[in-house]
Scaffold this active site. Structure first.
Site, PDB file in Angstrom:
ATOM      1  N   GLU A 188       0.868  -1.176   0.000  1.00 25.37           N
ATOM      2  CA  GLU A 188       0.000   0.000   0.000  1.00 25.37           C
ATOM      3  C   GLU A 188       0.902   1.222   0.000  1.00 25.37           C
ATOM      4  OE1 GLU A 188      -3.301  -0.285   2.576  1.00 25.37           O
ATOM      5  OE2 GLU A 188      -3.785   1.850   2.487  1.00 25.37           O
ATOM      6  N   ARG A 189       0.782   2.021  -1.048  1.00 24.97           N
ATOM      7  CA  ARG A 189       1.596   3.245  -1.196  1.00 24.97           C
ATOM      8  C   ARG A 189       3.075   2.940  -1.330  1.00 24.97           C
ATOM      9  NH1 ARG A 189      -3.261   5.249  -2.145  1.00 24.97           N
ATOM     10  NH2 ARG A 189      -4.576   5.248  -0.314  1.00 24.97           N
ATOM     11  N   LYS A 308      -3.283   0.225  14.152  1.00 24.66           N
ATOM     12  CA  LYS A 308      -4.148   1.275  13.598  1.00 24.66           C
ATOM     13  C   LYS A 308      -5.560   0.898  14.002  1.00 24.66           C
ATOM     14  CE  LYS A 308      -5.648   3.052   9.050  1.00 24.66           C
ATOM     15  NZ  LYS A 308      -5.300   3.090   7.614  1.00 24.66           N
ATOM     16  N   GLU A 312     -10.185   4.796   9.283  1.00 23.96           N
ATOM     17  CA  GLU A 312     -10.337   4.330   7.906  1.00 23.96           C
ATOM     18  C   GLU A 312     -10.876   2.895   7.834  1.00 23.96           C
ATOM     19  OE1 GLU A 312      -6.491   5.141   6.095  1.00 23.96           O
ATOM     20  OE2 GLU A 312      -7.051   7.235   5.824  1.00 23.96           O
ATOM     21  N   LYS A 386       1.423  11.294  13.227  1.00 27.14           N
ATOM     22  CA  LYS A 386       1.910  11.795  11.933  1.00 27.14           C
ATOM     23  C   LYS A 386       2.372  13.241  12.098  1.00 27.14           C
ATOM     24  CE  LYS A 386      -0.738   8.811   8.867  1.00 27.14           C
ATOM     25  NZ  LYS A 386      -1.445   8.631   7.597  1.00 27.14           N
ATOM     26  N   ASP A 391      -2.669  14.385   6.733  1.00 28.65           N
ATOM     27  CA  ASP A 391      -2.155  13.115   6.224  1.00 28.65           C
ATOM     28  C   ASP A 391      -1.043  13.344   5.206  1.00 28.65           C
ATOM     29  OD1 ASP A 391      -1.879  10.465   5.641  1.00 28.65           O
ATOM     30  OD2 ASP A 391      -3.744  10.254   4.531  1.00 28.65           O
ATOM     31  N   GLU A 413       5.609  10.072  13.283  1.00 26.78           N
ATOM     32  CA  GLU A 413       5.589   9.235  12.075  1.00 26.78           C
ATOM     33  C   GLU A 413       5.773  10.137  10.861  1.00 26.78           C
ATOM     34  OE1 GLU A 413       2.475   6.106  11.618  1.00 26.78           O
ATOM     35  OE2 GLU A 413       2.123   7.002   9.652  1.00 26.78           O
ATOM     36  N   GLU A 419       3.828   9.213  -0.951  1.00 25.61           N
ATOM     37  CA  GLU A 419       2.421   9.028  -1.317  1.00 25.61           C
ATOM     38  C   GLU A 419       1.793  10.276  -1.946  1.00 25.61           C
ATOM     39  OE1 GLU A 419      -0.013   7.820   1.958  1.00 25.61           O
ATOM     40  OE2 GLU A 419      -1.862   8.013   0.807  1.00 25.61           O
ATOM     41  N   TRP A 569     -14.055  12.970   3.817  1.00 29.22           N
ATOM     42  CA  TRP A 569     -12.653  12.736   4.174  1.00 29.22           C
ATOM     43  C   TRP A 569     -11.993  13.916   4.881  1.00 29.22           C
ATOM     44  CZ3 TRP A 569     -10.551   7.973   3.978  1.00 29.22           C
ATOM     45  CH2 TRP A 569     -11.280   7.020   3.272  1.00 29.22           C
TER      46      TRP A 569
HETATM   47  C1  GCV Z   1      -2.046   2.417   5.472  1.00 35.02           C
HETATM   48  C2  GCV Z   1      -3.410   7.351   4.385  1.00 35.02           C
HETATM   49  C3  GCV Z   1      -3.039   6.422   3.279  1.00 35.02           C
HETATM   50  C4  GCV Z   1      -3.430   5.003   3.587  1.00 35.02           C
HETATM   51  C5  GCV Z   1      -2.779   4.611   4.896  1.00 35.02           C
HETATM   52  C6  GCV Z   1      -3.245   5.583   5.963  1.00 35.02           C
HETATM   53  C7  GCV Z   1      -2.593   5.309   7.300  1.00 35.02           C
HETATM   54  O1  GCV Z   1      -4.775   7.496   4.453  1.00 35.02           O
HETATM   55  O2  GCV Z   1      -3.607   6.850   2.090  1.00 35.02           O
HETATM   56  O3  GCV Z   1      -2.976   4.190   2.545  1.00 35.02           O
HETATM   57  O4  GCV Z   1      -3.111   3.300   5.243  1.00 35.02           O
HETATM   58  O5  GCV Z   1      -2.899   6.887   5.585  1.00 35.02           O
HETATM   59  O6  GCV Z   1      -1.627   6.003   7.592  1.00 35.02           O
HETATM   60  O7  GCV Z   1      -3.037   4.444   8.012  1.00 35.02           O
END
Ligand code: GCV
Length: 842
Positions: A188-189, A308, A312, A386, A391, A413, A419, A569
């Site tokens: 993912e990413r 997590k 999401e 983060k 994000d 983080e 991304e 979002w």
């Molecule tokens: C792993 C963003 C990214 C998701 C990621 C998420 C996260 O939304 O687009 O791909 O998921 O962050 O950090 O959990």
């Protein structure tokens, strides 16, 4: 004979120059030039023996690395011995060196902290049998490895090692990377190919790339990594999967890198056979305890878990009416007897927010969720925050939560994988951005400077531990990231995690020299591209705190200004006819500014004191609002986009001047990447500028927006077979339209009416990833270029992300010439065209 040797040498040098894949990244150990190699004569400066004290795996790796590095850089073979007899390079922990040579480092000569090292030379003397002694002492076995890499770095950079007395300890104890890798091998990413860890639900048969990666991490002092996606597959905790984790841990252990697992909070129910995952349920408590015990039996040095939750779509404690602290502590207590850490992500937010409620604000989420829980977490829990409150956007303020938590451990983080930053297709060096956050003073304690770096390291409030975590997501590509220049982000992350006080300039300068050699022209060019690249990217994407303006509900790559609007979002920028920006003040907005400590809150509360770079993040202002520079917001948006796109054109030209100074392969791969980026930066420039022109109705004072000399739209050409279509979102194509072909072959014909002469002809076409259309360009009936559109960009649609360009240089054009572009679709790719541009040839 001499001639023969020279000939062989001549044949060898180009071979070395021409074949670099990027796999060794900054650990190439390229042969030093003679003048530089002369700084390390043997045995007086660089002893020819390495004495390895200690049998721990990281110390053995250190010895092998030393041998490898010296062989590569100095073409010398170090003799390796395991007991101290006299002079040489002595590697071991401080305790081991003291035991082996008690008179060399008597007790009281100081200590070294965990993971730290001491490089110290002793002049020739009796202890060294008349030879110098160079010790690489570690505070622990990892420290020995880190000291060895530091020594090799010095040599690679040509620095003196004659009078070394250098002690270093890392700024913080947690220096980890995370991987968002799925067990099927996808990432993912991730933009550098498939996972180095997983394939088909198992650890890869060949884990040599994991070991290579461990080496890169160790060279930076990174001591831990999670190995699966935070969107965790619950199978990772199943007993059958355990041997896979063991294998990955084995590959990383020699490099001092602990592995950690991302876990699914629902595991007790989804794979544990329980009816609930309520963290206070006795069965659930036992589940986590037994699970931790079982995993630690197989991997005794496991770093811990990452979670997590409530984000999401991931299940979390809210589903069972519990708090994040309830959830975190139960898992943390299971890990505690084994010394494991639990990283609880602060990225908790509701992605179904009502955008019509002006008080709603995703930026508030982390602080709203964790503020009241400060002090309620066990001491092996770390809230993983983060850098910004949204994000990983191109610019965000530091998350207020860093300043809020006093009695809770935290880590920052950062996202190494790009991304929202061009996904390895754009060069964006992120260290300057990270430094801005790390150095930002949160004013969290009266009378003290409290930068984010100190808060997350636990220094400000005397926490036991803390540090930095980077989302790395490297892949199997030889370049690791799909772009050689992007390697600098992993390097920079590691160096900052070790010492956040290093400057961006220092970091990039090291990286460039290690990666591309010390030719001054190369160093100057690469440094300057890297150091300006974040601002450049921000300029042509979303400046002034607008955020990246990318397709946030899709690929996070292409341009889609409104993708963030009118959905749940919460990345809104609220552009309308009168103004733009999200009002986050306490007085008239969402109150987000008030989550900061008073001095910072006061700064962000008013338009006047908010820095221009974040103005639209904190305030909704009219387009005519004057910035501190005196420019209006709208003119700044226009100007910055032109500046950004121009800067990338300059990168291309500057890079071209390095031909012959960088090995051929990396030269051409970076050139292709920068040329692509230059093309995309124009798409962004035109798309964003036109969007705001349309929205505001205010013209560009410099007359550029909407006015493109030499550009001819495909929809205005004479079309055979091609049909005109609207592009969505409209800013993805020039004039908001494109043409595409539904038959076997179509043509677009343009009639040239300018003066005779050589011209550069740019064809802007669309290259989607589910086909390979062909294009042929004829001028006055003569074929001048043909190509196949085989790039793999993350889109299947005609939009800004698939927008590509072909530049045909020096085409002779005469008035009346017909320029004919033939498109031949293949698969689902319809040979889309946007425009051509005719510019004077240089
Ligand atoms: C792993 C963003 C990214 C998701 C990621 C998420 C996260 O939304 O687009 O791909 O998921 O962050 O950090 O959990």
């Amino acid at each position: 004979m001499f001639r023969k040797v020279c000939l062989v040498a001549l044949l060898l040098v180009p071979a070395l120059l021409h074949a670099e894949s990027g796999l060794d990244a900054w650990l190439r150990y390229a042969p030093l030039k003679q003048g530089v190699a002369g700084r390390y004569p043997s045995p007086n400066v660089m002893p020819g023996i390495v004495v390895t004290l200690g049998t721990e795996a990281p110390i053995q790796s250190a010895r092998e690395e030393l041998v490898r590095g010296i062989r590569g850089m100095l073409n010398r073979e170090l003799r390796t011995v395991s007991s101290f007899e006299g002079g040489g390079i002595v590697i071991g922990t401080l305790a081991q060196i003291r035991a082996a040579a008690p008179d060399l480092l008597p007790a009281g000569t100081g200590n070294i902290g965990a993971d730290g090292f001491w490089l110290k030379t002793f002049k020739p003397g009796p202890r060294g049998n008349g030879l110098p002694i160079l010790i690489v002492a570690g505070g622990n076995d990892r420290g020995v490895l880190y000291g060895t890499f530091a020594l090799l770095r010095k040599i690679a950079l040509g620095e003196s090692i004659t009078d070394l007395d250098q002690k270093e300890t890392p700024y913080s104890s947690i220096r980890w990377v995370n991987h968002w890798e799925n067990l099927d091998g996808s990432i993912e990413r991730g933009y550098g190919g498939r996972s180095i860890f997983w394939e088909n639900g198992k650890a890869r048969e060949d884990l040599s790339r994991v070991s290579d990666y461990g080496r890169l991490l160790a060279s930076l002092g990174i001591n831990g990594t999670s190995i699966n996606n935070v969107n965790a597959d619950a199978r990772v905790l199943s007993p059958e999967f355990l041997p896979q984790i063991v294998r990955v841990a084995e590959a990383l252990r020699p490099w001092g890198v602990k592995v950690a697992l991302s876990v699914d909070f629902g595991s007790p129910r989804s794979v544990g056979g329980l009816t609930t995952f309520d963290p206070l349920d006795p069965g659930v408590i036992t589940y986590w305890k037994n699970k931790a015990d079982e995993i630690y039996r197989a991997v005794p040095d496991l770093g811990g878990f990452v979670l997590k939750a409530d984000s999401e779509g991931r299940v979390g404690p809210s589903a069972v009416g519990r708090t994040h602290a309830d959830a975190a502590n139960v898992v943390a207590r299971a890990l505690k007897p084994h010394g494991g850490f639990f990283f609880y992500r602060g990225f908790v937010y509701d992605n179904r927010m009502d955008w019509r409620n002006p008080k709603n604000d995703r930026a508030r989420a982390a602080d709203d969720n964790f503020r009241s829980l400060d002090g309620k977490f066990d001491d092996n829990v770390f809230i993983q925050i983060k850098n910004g409150p949204i994000d990983f956007q191109v610019r965000e303020p530091a998350s207020p939560l860093f300043g809020t938590l006093e009695k809770t451990n935290q880590v920052i983080e950062l996202q190494i994988t790009q991304e929202y930053m061009g996904q390895g297709r754009h060069t964006v060096f992120l260290v300057p951005m990270w430094k801005e956050v790390l150095d930002f003073d949160m004013r969290a304690r009266p009378g003290m400077t409290t930068p984010v770096k100190a808060l997350v390291a636990g220094k400000t409030f005397g926490r036991t531990a803390g540090g930095m975590i980077g989302v790395s997501n490297v892949g199997l590509d030889e370049s690791w990231f799909g772009n050689h220049m992007s390697q600098a982000n992993l390097y920079g992350f590691g160096r900052l995690a070790w010492n956040p006080n290093l400057s961006s300039k220092q970091i990039v300068d090291e990286w460039t020299r290690l990666t591309f050699g010390d030719d001054p022209k190369v160093v100057e060019t690469v440094n300057s591209i890297q150091l300006s690249s974040w601002r450049t990217y921000e300029n042509y994407t979303g400046p002034l705190g607008l955020q990246t303006l990318t397709d946030i509900v899709g690929n996070h790559y292409g341009l889609a200004v409104e993708a963030s609007e009118r959905n749940g979002w919460g990345q809104w920028h609220f552009a309308d006819a009168k103004g733009v920006g999200m009002e986050r003040s306490v007085a008239t907005g969402t109150g987000f500014a008030g989550q900061y400590r008073p001095e910072v809150a006061k700064m962000y509360e008013s338009v006047a004191s908010t820095p221009d770079d974040l103005l639209l993040f904190f305030h909704h202002v009219p387009y005519t609002q004057k910035l501190k520079s005196g420019k209006t917001v709208i003119q700044f948006i226009y100007d910055s986009h032109y500046e950004g796109a121009d800067a990338v054109v300059k990168y291309v030209n500057d890079w071209k001047a390095l031909k012959g100074r960088v090995d051929d392969r990396r030269y051409s791969e970076v050139l292709a990447q920068l040329e692509y980026q230059a093309g995309q930066s124009i798409v962004w420039r035109d798309g964003v500028a036109n969007y705001f022109f349309k929205m505001s109705g205010i013209a560009d004072a410099k007359g550029r927006v909407g006015n493109y000399p030499g550009r001819f739209e495909a929809e205005s050409a004479t079309l055979t077979g091609y049909a005109v279509r609207d592009v969505a979102p409209p800013e993805g194509a020039s004039g908001e339209k494109a043409v595409d072909c539904a038959s076997a072959s179509c043509t677009a014909m343009f009639k040239y009416s300018g003066e005779s002469g050589r011209r550069n002809l740019t064809v802007r076409y669309f290259d989607v990833n589910n086909g390979a259309a062909k294009f042929r360009v004829k001028v006055a009936g003569q074929l001048v270029e043909e190509w196949t559109a085989t790039d793999r960009v993350p889109t299947r649609r005609i939009d800004s992300a698939s927008s590509a360009r072909r530049i045909i240089e020096g085409v002779m054009l005469r008035p009346g010439d017909e320029i004919q572009i033939e498109g031949i679709p293949e698969g689902s790719e319809t040979a889309g065209l946007d425009y051509i541009e005719i510019q004077p040839a240089n």
